[in-house]
Design a protein around this motif. Structure first.
Motif, PDB file in Angstrom:
ATOM      1  N   LYS A   1      -8.623   7.351   6.456  1.00  0.00           N
ATOM      2  CA  LYS A   1      -9.158   8.752   5.867  1.00  0.00           C
ATOM      3  C   LYS A   1      -9.118   8.439   4.228  1.00  0.00           C
ATOM      4  O   LYS A   1     -10.076   8.628   3.507  1.00  0.00           O
ATOM      5  CB  LYS A   1      -8.499   9.967   6.129  1.00  0.00           C
ATOM      6  CG  LYS A   1      -8.892  10.678   7.410  1.00  0.00           C
ATOM      7  CD  LYS A   1      -8.070  12.033   7.735  1.00  0.00           C
ATOM      8  CE  LYS A   1      -8.239  12.633   9.089  1.00  0.00           C
ATOM      9  NZ  LYS A   1      -7.463  13.858   9.254  1.00  0.00           N
ATOM     10  N   GLU A   2      -7.893   7.944   4.015  1.00  0.00           N
ATOM     11  CA  GLU A   2      -7.648   7.803   2.434  1.00  0.00           C
ATOM     12  C   GLU A   2      -8.682   6.777   1.645  1.00  0.00           C
ATOM     13  O   GLU A   2      -9.247   6.967   0.784  1.00  0.00           O
ATOM     14  CB  GLU A   2      -6.367   7.139   2.282  1.00  0.00           C
ATOM     15  CG  GLU A   2      -5.697   6.858   0.690  1.00  0.00           C
ATOM     16  CD  GLU A   2      -4.469   6.462   0.740  1.00  0.00           C
ATOM     17  OE1 GLU A   2      -4.138   5.559  -0.163  1.00  0.00           O
ATOM     18  OE2 GLU A   2      -3.592   6.721   1.504  1.00  0.00           O
ATOM     19  N   ASP A   3      -9.075   5.533   2.739  1.00  0.00           N
ATOM     20  CA  ASP A   3     -10.039   4.571   2.035  1.00  0.00           C
ATOM     21  C   ASP A   3     -11.421   4.951   2.526  1.00  0.00           C
ATOM     22  O   ASP A   3     -12.465   4.440   2.107  1.00  0.00           O
ATOM     23  CB  ASP A   3      -9.611   3.162   2.536  1.00  0.00           C
ATOM     24  CG  ASP A   3      -8.224   2.889   2.072  1.00  0.00           C
ATOM     25  OD1 ASP A   3      -8.052   2.983   0.703  1.00  0.00           O
ATOM     26  OD2 ASP A   3      -7.411   2.628   2.996  1.00  0.00           O
ATOM     27  N   ASP A   4     -11.640   5.860   3.513  1.00  0.00           N
ATOM     28  CA  ASP A   4     -12.791   6.109   4.130  1.00  0.00           C
ATOM     29  C   ASP A   4     -13.722   5.143   4.580  1.00  0.00           C
ATOM     30  O   ASP A   4     -14.827   4.822   4.526  1.00  0.00           O
ATOM     31  CB  ASP A   4     -13.889   7.118   2.821  1.00  0.00           C
ATOM     32  CG  ASP A   4     -14.950   7.711   3.451  1.00  0.00           C
ATOM     33  OD1 ASP A   4     -15.002   8.223   4.790  1.00  0.00           O
ATOM     34  OD2 ASP A   4     -16.220   7.706   2.932  1.00  0.00           O
ATOM     35  N   CYS A   5     -12.758   4.292   5.437  1.00  0.00           N
ATOM     36  CA  CYS A   5     -13.448   3.042   6.002  1.00  0.00           C
ATOM     37  C   CYS A   5     -12.474   2.468   7.163  1.00  0.00           C
ATOM     38  O   CYS A   5     -11.537   3.152   7.518  1.00  0.00           O
ATOM     39  CB  CYS A   5     -13.597   2.125   5.276  1.00  0.00           C
ATOM     40  SG  CYS A   5     -11.983   1.232   4.465  1.00  0.00           S
ATOM     41  N   TYR A   6     -13.041   1.780   8.106  1.00  0.00           N
ATOM     42  CA  TYR A   6     -12.254   0.969   9.365  1.00  0.00           C
ATOM     43  C   TYR A   6     -11.386  -0.070   8.476  1.00  0.00           C
ATOM     44  O   TYR A   6     -11.791  -0.711   7.702  1.00  0.00           O
ATOM     45  CB  TYR A   6     -13.167   0.639  10.285  1.00  0.00           C
ATOM     46  CG  TYR A   6     -13.782   1.817  11.078  1.00  0.00           C
ATOM     47  CD1 TYR A   6     -12.981   2.340  12.039  1.00  0.00           C
ATOM     48  CD2 TYR A   6     -14.759   2.285  10.527  1.00  0.00           C
ATOM     49  CE1 TYR A   6     -13.627   3.402  12.924  1.00  0.00           C
ATOM     50  CE2 TYR A   6     -15.504   3.182  11.543  1.00  0.00           C
ATOM     51  CZ  TYR A   6     -15.032   3.780  12.526  1.00  0.00           C
ATOM     52  OH  TYR A   6     -15.326   5.060  13.228  1.00  0.00           O
ATOM     53  N   ILE A   7     -10.056  -0.157   8.790  1.00  0.00           N
ATOM     54  CA  ILE A   7      -9.290  -1.119   8.403  1.00  0.00           C
ATOM     55  C   ILE A   7      -8.968  -2.173   9.539  1.00  0.00           C
ATOM     56  O   ILE A   7      -8.593  -1.725  10.504  1.00  0.00           O
ATOM     57  CB  ILE A   7      -7.920  -0.587   7.775  1.00  0.00           C
ATOM     58  CG1 ILE A   7      -8.487   0.604   6.667  1.00  0.00           C
ATOM     59  CG2 ILE A   7      -7.030  -1.827   7.505  1.00  0.00           C
ATOM     60  CD1 ILE A   7      -8.680  -0.065   5.365  1.00  0.00           C
TER      61      ILE A   7
END
Length: 94
Positions: A33-39
């Motif tokens: 959520k923090e980076d708004d992407c899949y890690i």
């Protein structure tokens, strides 16, 4: 844990299969959520991580990063870990 329908899984695997080279290292993927992407994290290759706006983009980027990680390790004379013998994709939500 992110749950995908059977149709979503087939589409996802099909799209991943379009990658030029698929390494057999274990990949853990989660939504940030923090980076708004899949890690993604490649647990067998220390520090090998990537991201993407979609799961497919994250996996495509991960294959590039794995290649670069292996190339750099070879240049430095580091031992290259052997894949554990299976490709395992774990989707986790955080």
């Amino acid at each position: 844990m992110v749950r995908l329908s059977a149709a979503s899984c087939v589409w996802f695997v099909d799209k991943i299969g379009e990658c030029n080279k698929m390494y057999k290292y274990q990949v853990i993927m989660y939504w940030s959520k923090e980076d708004d992407c899949y890690i993604t994290e490649v647990s067998e290759l220390p520090g090998c991580m990537s991201d993407g706006k979609t799961p497919v983009e994250a996996m495509e980027n991960t294959q590039v990063i794995i290649s670069e990680w292996l190339e750099y390790a070879k240049e430095r004379g580091q031992e290259i870990p052997e894949p554990r013998g299976k490709l395992e994709l774990k989707l986790q939500s955080v």
